[in-house]
Scaffold this motif. Structure first.
Motif, PDB file in Angstrom:
ATOM      1  N   LEU A  34       0.913  -1.198  -0.169  1.00 56.06           N
ATOM      2  CA  LEU A  34       0.247   0.069   0.035  1.00 56.06           C
ATOM      3  C   LEU A  34       0.794   1.233   0.025  1.00 56.06           C
ATOM      4  O   LEU A  34       0.649   2.279  -0.765  1.00 56.06           O
ATOM      5  CB  LEU A  34      -0.906   0.073   1.290  1.00 56.06           C
ATOM      6  N   ILE A  53      -7.619   4.453  -2.895  1.00 58.26           N
ATOM      7  CA  ILE A  53      -8.569   3.452  -3.087  1.00 58.26           C
ATOM      8  C   ILE A  53      -7.960   2.257  -3.835  1.00 58.26           C
ATOM      9  O   ILE A  53      -8.212   0.989  -3.560  1.00 58.26           O
ATOM     10  CB  ILE A  53      -9.915   3.995  -3.745  1.00 58.26           C
ATOM     11  N   ALA A  54      -7.231   2.520  -4.862  1.00 56.47           N
ATOM     12  CA  ALA A  54      -6.716   1.524  -5.653  1.00 56.47           C
ATOM     13  C   ALA A  54      -5.663   0.631  -4.812  1.00 56.47           C
ATOM     14  O   ALA A  54      -5.537  -0.343  -4.908  1.00 56.47           O
ATOM     15  CB  ALA A  54      -6.006   2.254  -6.942  1.00 56.47           C
ATOM     16  N   ALA A  56      -5.637   0.387  -1.780  1.00 55.03           N
ATOM     17  CA  ALA A  56      -6.515  -0.569  -0.560  1.00 55.03           C
ATOM     18  C   ALA A  56      -6.759  -1.904  -1.135  1.00 55.03           C
ATOM     19  O   ALA A  56      -6.543  -2.834  -0.498  1.00 55.03           O
ATOM     20  CB  ALA A  56      -7.536   0.313  -0.004  1.00 55.03           C
ATOM     21  N   TRP A  57      -7.399  -1.835  -2.308  1.00 51.88           N
ATOM     22  CA  TRP A  57      -7.763  -3.029  -2.695  1.00 51.88           C
ATOM     23  C   TRP A  57      -6.423  -3.696  -3.561  1.00 51.88           C
ATOM     24  O   TRP A  57      -6.431  -4.968  -3.172  1.00 51.88           O
ATOM     25  CB  TRP A  57      -8.732  -2.925  -4.006  1.00 51.88           C
ATOM     26  N   GLY A  58      -5.726  -3.211  -4.251  1.00 53.64           N
ATOM     27  CA  GLY A  58      -4.594  -3.939  -4.857  1.00 53.64           C
ATOM     28  C   GLY A  58      -3.476  -4.306  -3.979  1.00 53.64           C
ATOM     29  O   GLY A  58      -2.894  -5.257  -4.456  1.00 53.64           O
ATOM     30  N   SER A  59      -3.313  -3.491  -2.811  1.00 54.10           N
ATOM     31  CA  SER A  59      -2.335  -4.604  -2.055  1.00 54.10           C
ATOM     32  C   SER A  59      -2.754  -5.714  -1.437  1.00 54.10           C
ATOM     33  O   SER A  59      -1.706  -6.792  -1.337  1.00 54.10           O
ATOM     34  CB  SER A  59      -1.905  -3.558  -0.845  1.00 54.10           C
ATOM     35  N   TRP A  60      -3.843  -5.887  -1.310  1.00 52.05           N
ATOM     36  CA  TRP A  60      -4.418  -7.233  -0.658  1.00 52.05           C
ATOM     37  C   TRP A  60      -4.401  -8.250  -2.037  1.00 52.05           C
ATOM     38  O   TRP A  60      -3.827  -9.445  -1.880  1.00 52.05           O
ATOM     39  CB  TRP A  60      -5.977  -7.179  -0.217  1.00 52.05           C
ATOM     40  N   ILE A  61      -4.830  -7.732  -3.138  1.00 47.51           N
ATOM     41  CA  ILE A  61      -5.207  -8.665  -4.208  1.00 47.51           C
ATOM     42  C   ILE A  61      -3.896  -9.065  -4.873  1.00 47.51           C
ATOM     43  O   ILE A  61      -3.486 -10.306  -5.123  1.00 47.51           O
ATOM     44  CB  ILE A  61      -6.017  -7.965  -5.436  1.00 47.51           C
TER      45      ILE A  61
END
Length: 86
Positions: A34, A53-54, A56-61
């Motif tokens: 992140l 926002i990108a 927050a999702w991208g770091s997990w995915i």
């Protein structure tokens, strides 16, 4: 994932323990990812909100996809012999 991994280790299921710990490590490292994605997005002109926002999702995915590739690669190596039997 970490608590389940510890229980699996206690039960002697080290293969499942290792798999869970790889995923746990990936999620722990999501904070690092992140912190890489947000400034990159800002530098590319996306602004803080869109970048966050990108990220927050991208770091997990991103991290979970990499973890799954590692888990599957290890499983493949464990099931497929390096050389054909004589």
């Amino acid at each position: 994932p970490t608590a389940k991994a510890i229980l699996l280790e206690g039960a002697g299921n080290f293969v499942a323990h290792r798999t869970r710990m790889v995923r746990s490590y990936a999620l722990t490292c999501a904070a690092i990812t992140l912190r890489i994605i947000v400034p990159t997005g800002i530098a590319l002109g996306q602004g803080f909100t869109r970048s966050y926002i990108a990220a927050a999702w991208g770091s997990w995915i991103i991290n979970l996809v990499i973890a799954e590739l590692i888990v599957r690669r290890v499983r493949f190596r464990e099931t497929v012999p390096l050389r054909p039997p004589p």
